[in-house]
Enzyme design. Structure first.
Site, PDB file in Angstrom:
ATOM      1  N   HIS A 125       8.907   6.301 -26.118  1.00 15.80           N
ATOM      2  CA  HIS A 125       7.590   6.939 -26.161  1.00 15.80           C
ATOM      3  C   HIS A 125       7.585   8.250 -26.929  1.00 15.80           C
ATOM      4  O   HIS A 125       6.524   8.856 -27.102  1.00 15.80           O
ATOM      5  CB  HIS A 125       7.106   7.200 -24.728  1.00 15.80           C
ATOM      6  CG  HIS A 125       7.512   6.124 -23.777  1.00 15.80           C
ATOM      7  ND1 HIS A 125       6.973   4.860 -23.810  1.00 15.80           N
ATOM      8  CD2 HIS A 125       8.447   6.100 -22.793  1.00 15.80           C
ATOM      9  CE1 HIS A 125       7.544   4.118 -22.877  1.00 15.80           C
ATOM     10  NE2 HIS A 125       8.448   4.852 -22.248  1.00 15.80           N
ATOM     11  N   ARG A 182       3.689   5.690 -20.849  1.00 17.13           N
ATOM     12  CA  ARG A 182       4.699   4.648 -21.080  1.00 17.13           C
ATOM     13  C   ARG A 182       4.136   3.467 -21.859  1.00 17.13           C
ATOM     14  O   ARG A 182       4.883   2.581 -22.278  1.00 17.13           O
ATOM     15  CB  ARG A 182       5.269   4.145 -19.756  1.00 17.13           C
ATOM     16  CG  ARG A 182       6.079   5.172 -19.020  1.00 17.13           C
ATOM     17  CD  ARG A 182       6.771   4.558 -17.817  1.00 17.13           C
ATOM     18  NE  ARG A 182       7.250   5.575 -16.922  1.00 17.13           N
ATOM     19  CZ  ARG A 182       8.397   6.234 -17.082  1.00 17.13           C
ATOM     20  NH1 ARG A 182       9.166   5.966 -18.110  1.00 17.13           N
ATOM     21  NH2 ARG A 182       8.755   7.154 -16.210  1.00 17.13           N
ATOM     22  N   TYR A 200      13.433  -0.342 -11.149  1.00 12.04           N
ATOM     23  CA  TYR A 200      14.408  -0.900 -12.087  1.00 12.04           C
ATOM     24  C   TYR A 200      15.373  -1.902 -11.466  1.00 12.04           C
ATOM     25  O   TYR A 200      16.184  -2.481 -12.175  1.00 12.04           O
ATOM     26  CB  TYR A 200      15.193   0.241 -12.745  1.00 12.04           C
ATOM     27  CG  TYR A 200      14.304   1.194 -13.492  1.00 12.04           C
ATOM     28  CD1 TYR A 200      13.673   0.801 -14.670  1.00 12.04           C
ATOM     29  CD2 TYR A 200      14.064   2.479 -13.016  1.00 12.04           C
ATOM     30  CE1 TYR A 200      12.840   1.665 -15.355  1.00 12.04           C
ATOM     31  CE2 TYR A 200      13.228   3.352 -13.698  1.00 12.04           C
ATOM     32  CZ  TYR A 200      12.622   2.944 -14.867  1.00 12.04           C
ATOM     33  OH  TYR A 200      11.785   3.793 -15.546  1.00 12.04           O
ATOM     34  N   ASP A 248      12.454   5.653 -37.035  1.00 10.42           N
ATOM     35  CA  ASP A 248      12.768   5.704 -38.466  1.00 10.42           C
ATOM     36  C   ASP A 248      14.130   5.096 -38.763  1.00 10.42           C
ATOM     37  O   ASP A 248      14.322   4.492 -39.824  1.00 10.42           O
ATOM     38  CB  ASP A 248      12.697   7.136 -38.984  1.00 10.42           C
ATOM     39  CG  ASP A 248      11.274   7.652 -39.119  1.00 10.42           C
ATOM     40  OD1 ASP A 248      10.321   6.846 -39.002  1.00 10.42           O
ATOM     41  OD2 ASP A 248      11.111   8.870 -39.339  1.00 10.42           O
ATOM     42  N   ASN A 283      17.012  -0.992 -25.534  1.00  5.50           N
ATOM     43  CA  ASN A 283      16.164  -0.410 -24.507  1.00  5.50           C
ATOM     44  C   ASN A 283      16.272   1.090 -24.735  1.00  5.50           C
ATOM     45  O   ASN A 283      17.240   1.719 -24.300  1.00  5.50           O
ATOM     46  CB  ASN A 283      16.623  -0.788 -23.101  1.00  5.50           C
ATOM     47  CG  ASN A 283      15.716  -0.222 -22.035  1.00  5.50           C
ATOM     48  OD1 ASN A 283      14.957   0.707 -22.285  1.00  5.50           O
ATOM     49  ND2 ASN A 283      15.796  -0.776 -20.837  1.00  5.50           N
ATOM     50  N   HIS A 297      12.510  -3.786 -22.054  1.00  5.03           N
ATOM     51  CA  HIS A 297      12.253  -2.848 -20.962  1.00  5.03           C
ATOM     52  C   HIS A 297      12.369  -3.612 -19.648  1.00  5.03           C
ATOM     53  O   HIS A 297      11.818  -4.707 -19.515  1.00  5.03           O
ATOM     54  CB  HIS A 297      10.870  -2.214 -21.082  1.00  5.03           C
ATOM     55  CG  HIS A 297      10.738  -1.387 -22.313  1.00  5.03           C
ATOM     56  ND1 HIS A 297      11.313  -0.141 -22.432  1.00  5.03           N
ATOM     57  CD2 HIS A 297      10.150  -1.662 -23.502  1.00  5.03           C
ATOM     58  CE1 HIS A 297      11.067   0.326 -23.640  1.00  5.03           C
ATOM     59  NE2 HIS A 297      10.382  -0.576 -24.307  1.00  5.03           N
ATOM     60  N   ILE A 298      13.077  -3.050 -18.713  1.00  3.49           N
ATOM     61  CA  ILE A 298      13.299  -3.689 -17.419  1.00  3.49           C
ATOM     62  C   ILE A 298      11.992  -3.772 -16.627  1.00  3.49           C
ATOM     63  O   ILE A 298      11.681  -4.797 -16.035  1.00  3.49           O
ATOM     64  CB  ILE A 298      14.384  -2.929 -16.637  1.00  3.49           C
ATOM     65  CG1 ILE A 298      15.727  -3.077 -17.377  1.00  3.49           C
ATOM     66  CG2 ILE A 298      14.483  -3.419 -15.197  1.00  3.49           C
ATOM     67  CD1 ILE A 298      16.826  -2.154 -16.881  1.00  3.49           C
ATOM     68  N   SER A 299      11.232  -2.692 -16.635  1.00  2.00           N
ATOM     69  CA  SER A 299       9.948  -2.677 -15.919  1.00  2.00           C
ATOM     70  C   SER A 299       8.821  -3.047 -16.884  1.00  2.00           C
ATOM     71  O   SER A 299       8.989  -3.028 -18.104  1.00  2.00           O
ATOM     72  CB  SER A 299       9.688  -1.293 -15.319  1.00  2.00           C
ATOM     73  OG  SER A 299       9.431  -0.351 -16.352  1.00  2.00           O
TER      74      SER A 299
END
Length: 146
Positions: free
Chosen positions: A83, A114, A26, A90, A77, A103-105
Site C-alpha cells: 500500500h 489496505r 492471518y 518500480d 506478499n 495476501h493471506i487475508s
C-alpha cells in the site's frame, strides 16, 4: 532443454511473525509452513522455490533485481509495502517473468487503506483471502505456466 530457474517467493515486513501476529486475521500457520507448502507444490512439478523474507524495503528490491535474471516466476506478499511502496512497484515492473501478488487475508474486506495496491497493476495475477493456500495456488500457477 534448460531447467527453469527457481520460483522466488518473497515476503515483506512482519510476515516472519506469521502464527504469532493477529492469528485471528492471518491464521496460526507460520512462515515455515508457507515455505514447506511452496516447496511441496513446486516439487510435484519438478521445480524449486527460493523463499525469502525481509522487513526492509531495499532488501526486497534487491531480491527483485536478482529475480530478473535468476527466477522463472515470482510470488510476492509485500505486506504493508503493498500500500505504500512505489519503489518496490518500480522494481517489480522490470520483471520479464510472471508475477503473482498474494495476501493471506482478504485485503479488500479490511481497512480502506489496505484496498489500494501499488503491486496489483503490474502483477500477472492476485490472490487474496485464502490463507496460506494462496501461496500454493500461486506456485502451482507458475509451474503450470512454464
Amino acid at each position: 532443454m534448460a531447467t527453469p530457474g527457481p520460483i522466488y517467493v518473497l515476503n515483506g515486513p512482519n510476515l516472519n511473525l506469521l502464527g504469532q501476529r493477529q492469528p485471528e486475521v492471518y491464521g496460526h500457520e507460520t512462515l515455515d509452513d508457507v515455505v514447506s507448502l511452496c516447496d511441496d507444490v513446486a516439487g510435484r512439478f519438478g521445480r524449486t522455490v527460493l523463499a525469502r523474507q525481509s522487513n526492509h524495503e531495499g532488501v526486497l528490491i534487491d531480491w527483485v533485481h536478482e529475480a530478473r535474471t535468476e527466477a522463472s516466476g515470482v510470488v510476492i506478499n509485500p505486506g504493508g509495502y503493498t500500500h505504500t511502496s512505489v519503489a518496490l512497484r518500480d522494481a517489480l515492473v522490470t520483471l520479464d517473468v510472471p508475477l503473482v501478488e498474494v495476501h493471506i487475508s482478504n485485503v479488500h474486506g479490511r481497512e480502506e487503506f489496505r484496498r489500494h495496491s501499488f503491486v496489483s497493476p503490474v502483477a500477472t495475477g492476485v490472490i487474496a483471502g485464502l490463507g496460506i493456500a494462496g501461496y500454493g495456488l500461486a506456485v502451482e500457477y507458475l509451474c503450470r505456466r512454464g
